[in-house]
Design an enzyme around this catalytic site. Structure first.
Site, short mmCIF file in Angstrom:
data_model
loop_
_atom_site.label_atom_id
_atom_site.label_comp_id
_atom_site.label_asym_id
_atom_site.label_seq_id
_atom_site.Cartn_x
_atom_site.Cartn_y
_atom_site.Cartn_z
CB SER A 124 39.85 43.20 41.43
OG SER A 124 41.02 42.44 41.23
CE LYS A 127 43.08 45.26 39.09
NZ LYS A 127 42.74 44.10 39.91
CB SER A 182 40.29 42.60 36.79
OG SER A 182 40.47 42.86 38.17
CE LYS A 294 38.03 45.65 38.25
NZ LYS A 294 37.77 44.19 38.35
#
Length: 438
Positions: A124, A127, A182, A294
């Protein structure tokens, strides 16, 4: 037969009693009866298998050997750290990540390198690129209407915030859902809103990555769910992250700990979002100076993490790829401490005596026939990153003339320590030809 065996067993006992009356130790008498070279047969219990030979007793030396302790670290922990091989460079910590990098956000100097050019699955942290492209190509007040493909085009058990088909959120609300929770369906919805389709958005992702200098990165989706053709490197991910950090909207989002999405056209309840970056919000893992980042996880990628941190106007980004579990947080903390504790930021003007006038040669100048033509330059501040205890005299520099989109040509001075890039500065045109002024 049993009576005979009992009689035989009584004889040693009677003999021992008699011998004890005469002062002879009974064990000695029994040993004499058995013979010096013979050993008494072992006594078995009913649970033992009589067909097995009796176990040999361990010798005194072997009984003192400690039992083998399982190695608490995975093999990736022992992989070499390339930056530790630079002579005179501070020795960085061992981390469990298969790939890691610690980079200065402003100048792109790598302070720590471990397999930073090895391709890995990002999960993720993908992103970050999705958020950057969205911010660059959409207005925060735009309304995103979620399609069936956006809602159901992801793995059912993956991260989401329960968006329904036809539900509408603003781009700003989507960005918080994307970066804090997320949410994978949000990534799909943003991709379709920005580019018209997920495929077109992915093309933009790869184009933007190439613009940033990423040479070993390839995206196939906007969320990071596993695909063998979806990969990054720690170095490339740091390039993407530092570009995103310079965007104030992105920074505002990733440093937010808590956010609420109010009721929408299809949802009566408020959605409450918490930032998953534990170094920013979790009491156990909180890191002073953390500026967000993140998290990521898939079974194939394991844990991935991008973290920004700032201390005394120094900003670092740490990327860890393929770590199993929470050690990714303690390893990130160790790397950030390593960067802030072992390096000094030094103004480039104080590193070398850079002359204000730099001869470039007439072939590169505006008037090619003037042999004594010089561009007169005005210096622009720059910084270098030196290991503590390393003299500025150890640095070398290279100069190059570059076109400047904002105006005149410029000279870029790049500094190196042991061929390792540590910073740069620019010199900009001030006056055209020095000799014309005399």
């Amino acid at each position: 037969m049993r009576k005979r065996q009992k009689k035989i067993r009584i004889l040693p006992v009677l003999l021992a009693l008699v011998m004890s009356l005469y002062g002879v130790h009974p064990l000695y008498a029994y040993a004499q009866e058995m013979g010096e070279g013979e050993q008494e047969l072992p006594v078995y219990t009913e649970s033992q298998d009589l067909s097995e030979e009796p176990a040999q007793e361990s010798s005194e030396d072997s009984s003192q050997q400690p039992e083998a302790t399982p190695d608490p670290y995975p093999p990736s922990y022992y992989m070499p750290v390339e930056s530790n091989e630079i002579p005179g460079w501070p020795q960085g910590p061992q981390v469990q990540a298969e790939s890691a990098v610690l980079m200065d956000v402003d100048y792109g100097v790598c302070l720590y390198e471990k397999n930073m050019h090895q391709k890995q699955y990002p999960a993720s942290i993908t992103k970050i690129m999705t958020a950057l492209l969205t911010i660059e190509n959409a207005n925060l007040s735009d309304v995103v209407t979620f399609s069936e493909n956006a809602v159901y085009g992801i793995e059912p058990e993956s991260s989401h915030i329960g968006i329904d088909v036809g539900e509408q959120l603003t781009v700003e609300q989507c960005l918080y859902g994307l970066m804090l929770a997320s949410a994978n369906e949000v990534a799909m919805g943003l991709a379709e809103h920005v580019a018209g389709s997920v495929e077109a958005f992915v093309d933009k992702m790869n184009q933007r990555a190439a613009q940033l200098g990423c040479e070993d990165t390839h995206f196939v989706n906007p969320h990071g769910l596993h695909d063998e053709n979806h990969y990054v490197t720690a170095y490339d991910m740091a390039l993407i992250a530092r570009e995103a950090y310079h965007n104030q909207t992105f920074l505002n989002i990733v440093t937010t700990i808590y956010y609420e999405i109010p009721p929408t056209n299809m949802e009566e309840e408020t959605r409450y979002l918490l930032n998953h970056q534990k170094l920013l919000s979790d009491d156990e893992w909180y890191y002073t100076g953390c500026r967000g980042g993140k998290t990521g996880y898939t079974d194939q990628a394991l844990n991935t993490l991008v973290t920004f941190a700032k201390k005394e106007n120094r900003i670092l980004v740490c990327v860890n790829l393929k770590t199993d579990g929470t050690p990714i947080y303690s390893d990130t903390t160790a790397l950030l401490d390593y960067g802030f504790d072992n390096f000094k930021w030094k103004h480039s003007k104080k590193v070398h005596d850079i002359k204000a006038e730099a001869p470039l040669g007439c072939s590169q100048g505006f008037f090619q026939n003037w042999e004594n033509a010089y561009w007169t330059q005005e210096r622009s501040p720059g910084w270098v990153f030196l290991p503590k205890g390393i003299s500025k005299k150890k640095l070398t520099q290279k100069k190059a003339m570059e076109p400047n989109a904002a105006g005149p040509w410029r000279i870029k001075t790049t500094f190196y320590y042991k061929d390792h890039y540590v910073g740069y500065s620019y010199q900009y045109e001030n006056l055209l030809l020095k000799d014309l002024l005399h």
